[in-house]
Design a protein around this motif. Structure first.
Motif, PDB file in Angstrom:
ATOM      1  N   TYR A   2       0.894  -1.399  -0.011  1.00 16.86           N
ATOM      2  CA  TYR A   2      -0.031  -0.087   0.004  1.00 16.86           C
ATOM      3  C   TYR A   2       0.757   1.347   0.203  1.00 16.86           C
ATOM      4  O   TYR A   2       0.187   2.198   0.102  1.00 16.86           O
ATOM      5  CB  TYR A   2      -0.699   0.185   1.219  1.00 16.86           C
ATOM      6  N   HIS A  23      -4.852   6.440  13.881  1.00 16.87           N
ATOM      7  CA  HIS A  23      -3.983   5.331  14.567  1.00 16.87           C
ATOM      8  C   HIS A  23      -4.668   3.986  13.809  1.00 16.87           C
ATOM      9  O   HIS A  23      -3.973   3.133  13.661  1.00 16.87           O
ATOM     10  CB  HIS A  23      -4.468   5.206  16.019  1.00 16.87           C
ATOM     11  N   SER A  24      -5.844   3.792  13.793  1.00 20.00           N
ATOM     12  CA  SER A  24      -6.652   2.777  13.089  1.00 20.00           C
ATOM     13  C   SER A  24      -6.047   2.420  11.647  1.00 20.00           C
ATOM     14  O   SER A  24      -5.776   1.213  11.259  1.00 20.00           O
ATOM     15  CB  SER A  24      -7.915   2.820  13.157  1.00 20.00           C
ATOM     16  N   ILE A  25      -6.120   3.453  10.801  1.00 17.47           N
ATOM     17  CA  ILE A  25      -5.473   3.460   9.687  1.00 17.47           C
ATOM     18  C   ILE A  25      -4.052   2.865   9.683  1.00 17.47           C
ATOM     19  O   ILE A  25      -3.772   1.906   8.822  1.00 17.47           O
ATOM     20  CB  ILE A  25      -5.866   4.668   8.830  1.00 17.47           C
ATOM     21  N   THR A  27      -2.336   1.328  11.663  1.00 19.28           N
ATOM     22  CA  THR A  27      -2.220   0.162  12.553  1.00 19.28           C
ATOM     23  C   THR A  27      -2.648  -0.789  11.300  1.00 19.28           C
ATOM     24  O   THR A  27      -1.852  -1.973  11.163  1.00 19.28           O
ATOM     25  CB  THR A  27      -2.912  -0.189  13.579  1.00 19.28           C
ATOM     26  N   GLN A  28      -3.504  -0.730  10.491  1.00 17.30           N
ATOM     27  CA  GLN A  28      -3.909  -1.688   9.448  1.00 17.30           C
ATOM     28  C   GLN A  28      -3.054  -1.509   8.164  1.00 17.30           C
ATOM     29  O   GLN A  28      -3.012  -2.815   7.364  1.00 17.30           O
ATOM     30  CB  GLN A  28      -5.340  -1.371   9.005  1.00 17.30           C
ATOM     31  N   TYR A  29      -2.732  -0.403   7.788  1.00 20.07           N
ATOM     32  CA  TYR A  29      -1.910  -0.061   6.571  1.00 20.07           C
ATOM     33  C   TYR A  29      -0.764   0.864   6.876  1.00 20.07           C
ATOM     34  O   TYR A  29      -0.964   2.078   6.492  1.00 20.07           O
ATOM     35  CB  TYR A  29      -2.911   0.586   5.571  1.00 20.07           C
ATOM     36  N   PRO A  30       0.418   0.250   7.478  1.00 17.46           N
ATOM     37  CA  PRO A  30       1.287   1.096   8.022  1.00 17.46           C
ATOM     38  C   PRO A  30       2.076   1.816   6.847  1.00 17.46           C
ATOM     39  O   PRO A  30       2.680   2.709   6.994  1.00 17.46           O
ATOM     40  CB  PRO A  30       2.115   0.434   8.752  1.00 17.46           C
TER      41      PRO A  30
END
Length: 66
Positions: A2, A23-25, A27-30
């Motif tokens: 990504y 933070h959520s984004i 964490t899932q797509y660093p």
């Protein structure tokens, strides 16, 4: 995978939400790039976004361009 994706998030007075969202984004797509387009918030939305600036998060402060 990504690293070529950029997410643009428009905001206005989202101090209470933007930190959790970023933070959520991340964490899932660093490897994604994130641009937060702040439309002149009067709260601390911009300050919250700046805390993530070392993690490929960029603040576009639209209040300065108006």
């Amino acid at each position: 995978m990504y690293h070529e994706v950029t997410i643009i998030i428009p905001t206005f007075n989202e101090e209470g939400n933007i930190g959790n969202l970023l933070h959520s984004i991340l964490t899932q797509y660093p490897k994604v790039n994130i641009i937060v387009a702040d439309d002149g918030s009067t709260d601390k939305t911009g300050d919250t976004v700046k805390k993530f600036s070392k993690k490929k998060v960029f603040l576009l402060d639209r209040s300065k361009s108006m």
